[in-house]
Design a protein around this motif. Sequence first.
Motif, mmCIF file in Angstrom:
data_model
loop_
_atom_site.group_PDB
_atom_site.id
_atom_site.type_symbol
_atom_site.label_atom_id
_atom_site.label_comp_id
_atom_site.label_asym_id
_atom_site.label_seq_id
_atom_site.Cartn_x
_atom_site.Cartn_y
_atom_site.Cartn_z
ATOM 1 N N LEU A 1 25.626 69.417 23.644
ATOM 2 C CA LEU A 1 26.860 69.419 23.374
ATOM 3 C C LEU A 1 27.205 70.045 24.864
ATOM 4 O O LEU A 1 26.625 70.929 25.924
ATOM 5 N N HIS A 2 27.633 68.945 25.933
ATOM 6 C CA HIS A 2 27.916 68.993 26.834
ATOM 7 C C HIS A 2 29.405 69.628 27.597
ATOM 8 O O HIS A 2 29.886 68.720 27.223
ATOM 9 N N GLU A 3 29.275 70.516 28.010
ATOM 10 C CA GLU A 3 31.157 70.608 27.850
ATOM 11 C C GLU A 3 30.892 71.640 29.650
ATOM 12 O O GLU A 3 30.339 72.516 30.151
ATOM 13 N N ARG A 4 32.048 71.932 29.603
ATOM 14 C CA ARG A 4 32.875 72.494 30.616
ATOM 15 C C ARG A 4 33.788 74.003 30.275
ATOM 16 O O ARG A 4 34.436 73.007 29.603
ATOM 17 N N ARG B 1 36.956 92.119 31.579
ATOM 18 C CA ARG B 1 36.021 92.158 30.939
ATOM 19 C C ARG B 1 36.545 90.510 31.573
ATOM 20 O O ARG B 1 37.489 90.010 31.248
ATOM 21 N N TRP B 2 35.086 89.565 31.065
ATOM 22 C CA TRP B 2 35.676 88.815 30.980
ATOM 23 C C TRP B 2 35.354 88.006 29.810
ATOM 24 O O TRP B 2 34.882 88.423 28.569
ATOM 25 N N PHE B 3 36.492 86.610 29.015
ATOM 26 C CA PHE B 3 36.588 86.488 28.333
ATOM 27 C C PHE B 3 36.412 84.356 28.148
ATOM 28 O O PHE B 3 37.004 83.831 29.081
ATOM 29 N N TYR B 4 36.252 84.006 26.752
ATOM 30 C CA TYR B 4 36.098 82.292 27.049
ATOM 31 C C TYR B 4 37.795 82.316 26.822
ATOM 32 O O TYR B 4 38.321 82.254 25.777
ATOM 33 N N VAL B 5 37.683 80.735 27.262
ATOM 34 C CA VAL B 5 39.702 80.585 26.527
ATOM 35 C C VAL B 5 39.243 78.924 26.338
ATOM 36 O O VAL B 5 39.816 79.049 24.673
ATOM 37 N N ASP B 6 38.708 78.544 26.711
ATOM 38 C CA ASP B 6 38.592 76.610 25.714
ATOM 39 C C ASP B 6 37.340 76.405 26.980
ATOM 40 O O ASP B 6 36.729 76.586 27.573
ATOM 41 N N GLY B 7 37.128 74.660 26.667
ATOM 42 C CA GLY B 7 36.110 74.185 26.441
ATOM 43 C C GLY B 7 36.275 72.303 26.421
ATOM 44 O O GLY B 7 37.276 72.242 25.770
ATOM 45 N N GLY C 1 36.890 81.107 36.193
ATOM 46 C CA GLY C 1 35.841 80.575 36.292
ATOM 47 C C GLY C 1 35.534 79.324 35.755
ATOM 48 O O GLY C 1 36.086 79.224 34.317
ATOM 49 N N TYR C 2 34.728 78.860 35.077
ATOM 50 C CA TYR C 2 34.299 77.594 34.918
ATOM 51 C C TYR C 2 32.808 77.034 35.106
ATOM 52 O O TYR C 2 32.066 77.171 36.029
ATOM 53 N N VAL C 3 32.248 76.974 33.981
ATOM 54 C CA VAL C 3 30.853 76.862 34.058
ATOM 55 C C VAL C 3 30.432 75.620 32.924
ATOM 56 O O VAL C 3 31.514 75.041 32.363
ATOM 57 N N GLU C 4 30.227 74.740 33.138
ATOM 58 C CA GLU C 4 29.286 72.928 32.832
ATOM 59 C C GLU C 4 28.291 73.815 32.655
ATOM 60 O O GLU C 4 27.213 73.980 33.019
ATOM 61 N N LEU D 1 28.633 85.402 30.749
ATOM 62 C CA LEU D 1 29.611 85.510 29.717
ATOM 63 C C LEU D 1 28.903 84.557 28.756
ATOM 64 O O LEU D 1 28.355 84.184 27.907
ATOM 65 N N MET D 2 28.810 83.438 29.514
ATOM 66 C CA MET D 2 28.304 81.611 28.755
ATOM 67 C C MET D 2 27.372 82.001 28.240
ATOM 68 O O MET D 2 27.444 81.528 26.621
ATOM 69 N N ARG D 3 26.160 82.963 29.003
ATOM 70 C CA ARG D 3 24.933 82.661 28.609
ATOM 71 C C ARG D 3 24.543 82.972 27.553
ATOM 72 O O ARG D 3 24.215 82.889 26.686
ATOM 73 N N SER D 4 25.385 84.265 27.561
ATOM 74 C CA SER D 4 25.123 85.114 26.135
ATOM 75 C C SER D 4 25.933 84.797 25.413
ATOM 76 O O SER D 4 25.323 84.979 24.414
#
Length: 156
Positions: A111-114, A123-129, A95-98, A35-38
């Motif tokens: 942009l360096h983010e976790r 479904r996966w959703f982006y919460v915050d970083g 899950g977490y993606v750095e 999801l992060m990549r997309s």
Amino acid sequence: MSSSNLCPCGSKRPYANCCEPYLVQAAIAPTAEALMRSRYVAYYKGNIEYLINTRYPSKRKFDDRINLIKSLKTTVWESLTVVSTRQGKKTDTAGYVEFVAVHSQPEWGQLHERSKFIKEKGRWFYVDGELLPPILPKRNQACWCGSGKKFKHCHG
Ligand SMILES: [Zn+2]
Ligand SMILES: [Zn+2]
């Protein structure tokens, strides 16, 4: 295969077999990293609907769309590197993606983010970083911006 067929997410796979099925809603991203990549590709290509739809519903704001339009107009994304992942697998619900995403406009920067992701109803959703300090190479190593120059000779 020409490099223009490669997915912008940096996977070195063809776009049609990587992030495209998620962006055209032919498939659901199975992991937090997918999801992060997309979502990176959606920023790269200016797919506002996808960015809004993959944001965790309680985190959506009334001005998301206008802010996305502004950001997409002024920012040119160059590359994505996934640094690490924690959980976020098919069987997880969080899950977490750095990652490091490099942009060349409005100026060169990274942009360096976790990022935090939650899965609900499959479904996966982006919460915050959480923003992290830039990853800087040693003086004689290649610059993070992808110029091919040594870090000490890049960006003045
Ligand atoms: Zn991809
Ligand atoms: Zn550079």
